[in-house]
Design a protein around this motif. Structure first.
Motif, PDB file in Angstrom:
ATOM      1  N   ILE A 136       0.840  -1.189   0.000  1.00 18.00           N
ATOM      2  CA  ILE A 136       0.000   0.000   0.000  1.00 18.00           C
ATOM      3  C   ILE A 136       0.878   1.244   0.000  1.00 18.00           C
ATOM      4  CG2 ILE A 136      -1.867   1.213   1.175  1.00 18.00           C
ATOM      5  CD1 ILE A 136      -2.523  -1.659   0.205  1.00 18.00           C
ATOM      6  N   PRO A 137       0.684   2.149  -0.951  1.00 21.24           N
ATOM      7  CA  PRO A 137       1.478   3.383  -0.957  1.00 21.24           C
ATOM      8  C   PRO A 137       0.979   4.362   0.099  1.00 21.24           C
ATOM      9  CG  PRO A 137      -0.092   3.403  -2.760  1.00 21.24           C
ATOM     10  CD  PRO A 137      -0.222   2.060  -2.096  1.00 21.24           C
ATOM     11  N   CYS A 138       1.891   4.836   0.928  1.00 24.21           N
ATOM     12  CA  CYS A 138       1.565   5.812   1.966  1.00 24.21           C
ATOM     13  C   CYS A 138       2.414   7.057   1.739  1.00 24.21           C
ATOM     14  CB  CYS A 138       1.819   5.238   3.354  1.00 24.21           C
ATOM     15  SG  CYS A 138       0.875   3.736   3.722  1.00 24.21           S
ATOM     16  N   SER A 139       1.824   8.208   1.986  1.00 20.05           N
ATOM     17  CA  SER A 139       2.504   9.473   1.748  1.00 20.05           C
ATOM     18  C   SER A 139       3.189   9.951   3.019  1.00 20.05           C
ATOM     19  CB  SER A 139       1.512  10.537   1.264  1.00 20.05           C
ATOM     20  OG  SER A 139       0.846  10.101   0.098  1.00 20.05           O
ATOM     21  N   GLY A 140       4.462  10.320   2.872  1.00 18.14           N
ATOM     22  CA  GLY A 140       5.194  10.918   3.971  1.00 18.14           C
ATOM     23  C   GLY A 140       5.677  12.294   3.568  1.00 18.14           C
ATOM     24  N   LEU A 141       6.530  12.885   4.386  1.00 19.84           N
ATOM     25  CA  LEU A 141       7.085  14.201   4.082  1.00 19.84           C
ATOM     26  C   LEU A 141       8.114  14.045   2.967  1.00 19.84           C
ATOM     27  CD1 LEU A 141       7.173  17.196   4.824  1.00 19.84           C
ATOM     28  CD2 LEU A 141       9.006  16.661   6.464  1.00 19.84           C
ATOM     29  N   ASN A 142       7.744  14.494   1.777  1.00 18.70           N
ATOM     30  CA  ASN A 142       8.625  14.385   0.600  1.00 18.70           C
ATOM     31  C   ASN A 142       9.032  12.952   0.298  1.00 18.70           C
ATOM     32  OD1 ASN A 142       8.684  17.252   0.288  1.00 18.70           O
ATOM     33  ND2 ASN A 142      10.226  17.360   1.916  1.00 18.70           N
ATOM     34  N   SER A 143       8.145  12.005   0.585  1.00 17.42           N
ATOM     35  CA  SER A 143       8.489  10.599   0.337  1.00 17.42           C
ATOM     36  C   SER A 143       7.228   9.772   0.125  1.00 17.42           C
ATOM     37  CB  SER A 143       9.290  10.026   1.511  1.00 17.42           C
ATOM     38  OG  SER A 143       8.481   9.946   2.674  1.00 17.42           O
ATOM     39  N   ILE A 144       7.422   8.599  -0.460  1.00 22.59           N
ATOM     40  CA  ILE A 144       6.353   7.610  -0.605  1.00 22.59           C
ATOM     41  C   ILE A 144       6.836   6.336   0.067  1.00 22.59           C
ATOM     42  CG2 ILE A 144       4.975   6.239  -2.207  1.00 22.59           C
ATOM     43  CD1 ILE A 144       5.373   8.471  -4.259  1.00 22.59           C
ATOM     44  N   PHE A 145       6.055   5.831   1.002  1.00 25.19           N
ATOM     45  CA  PHE A 145       6.407   4.619   1.738  1.00 25.19           C
ATOM     46  C   PHE A 145       5.491   3.498   1.280  1.00 25.19           C
ATOM     47  CE2 PHE A 145       6.057   1.737   5.385  1.00 25.19           C
ATOM     48  CZ  PHE A 145       7.390   1.519   5.687  1.00 25.19           C
ATOM     49  N   LEU A 146       6.063   2.392   0.834  1.00 21.64           N
ATOM     50  CA  LEU A 146       5.276   1.241   0.400  1.00 21.64           C
ATOM     51  C   LEU A 146       5.191   0.249   1.549  1.00 21.64           C
ATOM     52  CD1 LEU A 146       6.640   0.737  -3.229  1.00 21.64           C
ATOM     53  CD2 LEU A 146       4.550   1.894  -2.495  1.00 21.64           C
ATOM     54  N   MET A 147       3.992   0.026   2.050  1.00 19.46           N
ATOM     55  CA  MET A 147       3.778  -0.811   3.223  1.00 19.46           C
ATOM     56  C   MET A 147       3.239  -2.173   2.821  1.00 19.46           C
ATOM     57  SD  MET A 147       2.022   0.487   6.712  1.00 19.46           S
ATOM     58  CE  MET A 147       2.327  -0.334   8.267  1.00 19.46           C
ATOM     59  N   ARG A 148       3.949  -3.234   3.222  1.00 18.56           N
ATOM     60  CA  ARG A 148       3.491  -4.584   2.933  1.00 18.56           C
ATOM     61  C   ARG A 148       2.264  -4.917   3.769  1.00 18.56           C
ATOM     62  NH1 ARG A 148       8.592  -6.048   4.548  1.00 18.56           N
ATOM     63  NH2 ARG A 148       7.595  -7.493   6.013  1.00 18.56           N
ATOM     64  N   LEU A 149       1.408  -5.778   3.228  1.00 24.94           N
ATOM     65  CA  LEU A 149       0.175  -6.130   3.929  1.00 24.94           C
ATOM     66  C   LEU A 149       0.445  -6.780   5.276  1.00 24.94           C
ATOM     67  CD1 LEU A 149      -2.124  -7.445   1.061  1.00 24.94           C
ATOM     68  CD2 LEU A 149      -2.300  -5.292   2.302  1.00 24.94           C
ATOM     69  N   ASP A 150       1.496  -7.599   5.363  1.00 27.64           N
ATOM     70  CA  ASP A 150       1.758  -8.274   6.635  1.00 27.64           C
ATOM     71  C   ASP A 150       2.275  -7.329   7.714  1.00 27.64           C
ATOM     72  OD1 ASP A 150       4.339  -7.845   5.749  1.00 27.64           O
ATOM     73  OD2 ASP A 150       4.883  -9.954   5.595  1.00 27.64           O
TER      74      ASP A 150
END
Length: 239
Positions: A136-150
């Motif tokens: 799942i793509p999550c928005s951070g400060l000047n970044s994109i964090f991809l979070m695994r389902l587990d």
């Protein structure tokens, strides 16, 4: 007017296409986005009629982005691509329009004529990359964090948007809708405003008025409404 969103990670490519589109009197450029996460947010906030979508973008490709869109907000798609025989064949087979980069003005005009003439909805499920989401793509400060389902304990819908809560307790904002997360992942709806990772459930506590609450492996609490308690128990194999 046909409202258009341009999605391409190359600023020059966006500028060139925008310049060509501005020559069309019935085209309104609603916005430009440099990546898929920006585009998902823009589409959710104000759905355009058409998205000119680059296929090859970092982290999340154009095809992967389609799987992350809410079907209720799905615009028409025109793909932007460098020459790729397989991709072009797939688009033609499923009646999707495409433009080869750099964009040829005469070819673009044919695309615009087709958009003006054909308003039928497109079936994005026909294209590869539109299956279940693995991260799942999550928005951070000047970044994109991809979070695994587990890594996800639960998801909460709040006034500020949709938040992914991880096993580390951190809350991360995502542009994806609750409906998309429910439809495209194994996360299970336990409340009108919550989805839960059933693999992270440690305990279900029953409280007053037929309500319940989940205790996760990281000792976080998630509400369960009466409407969803039965389906949740069935999902867990509890009679």
């Amino acid at each position: 007017m046909i409202k258009v969103l341009i999605v391409d990670d190359e600023p020059r490519a966006r500028a060139e296409l925008a310049c060509l589109l501005r020559d069309a009197p019935d085209i309104e450029i609603q916005g430009e986005c440099a990546n898929a996460v920006e585009a998902i947010g823009a589409i959710n906030r104000a759905p355009p009629d058409v998205v000119f979508l680059d296929i090859q973008m970092p982290l999340i490709s154009g095809l992967e982005m389609l799987a992350m869109l809410d079907p209720a907000r799905m615009p028409r798609i025109v793909f932007l691509t460098a020459y790729d025989e397989y991709a072009v064949q797939a688009f033609e087979e499923h009646a999707f329009d495409y433009l080869l980069k750099p964009t040829d003005p005469a070819r673009l005009e044919k695309t615009l004529e087709r958009l003006r003439r054909d308003q039928a909805p497109q079936d994005v499920t026909a294209l590869a990359g539109n299956g279940q989401l693995r991260q799942i793509p999550c928005s951070g400060l000047n970044s994109i964090f991809l979070m695994r389902l587990d890594e996800i304990e639960f998801v909460a819908s709040r006034l500020g948007g949709i938040f992914i809560i991880g096993a580390d307790g951190q809350e991360r904002f995502t542009e994806l809708t609750l409906r998309t997360l429910e439809d495209k992942t194994s996360l299970f709806r336990c409340h009108r405003q919550h989805l839960v990772n059933t693999e992270r459930i440690k305990e279900i506590r029953f409280v007053e008025n037929g309500l319940a609450e989940i205790r996760t492996l990281a000792d976080q609490t998630v509400p369960v409404s009466r409407h969803y308690l039965g389906p949740l128990m069935s999902r867990l194999g509890i009679e």
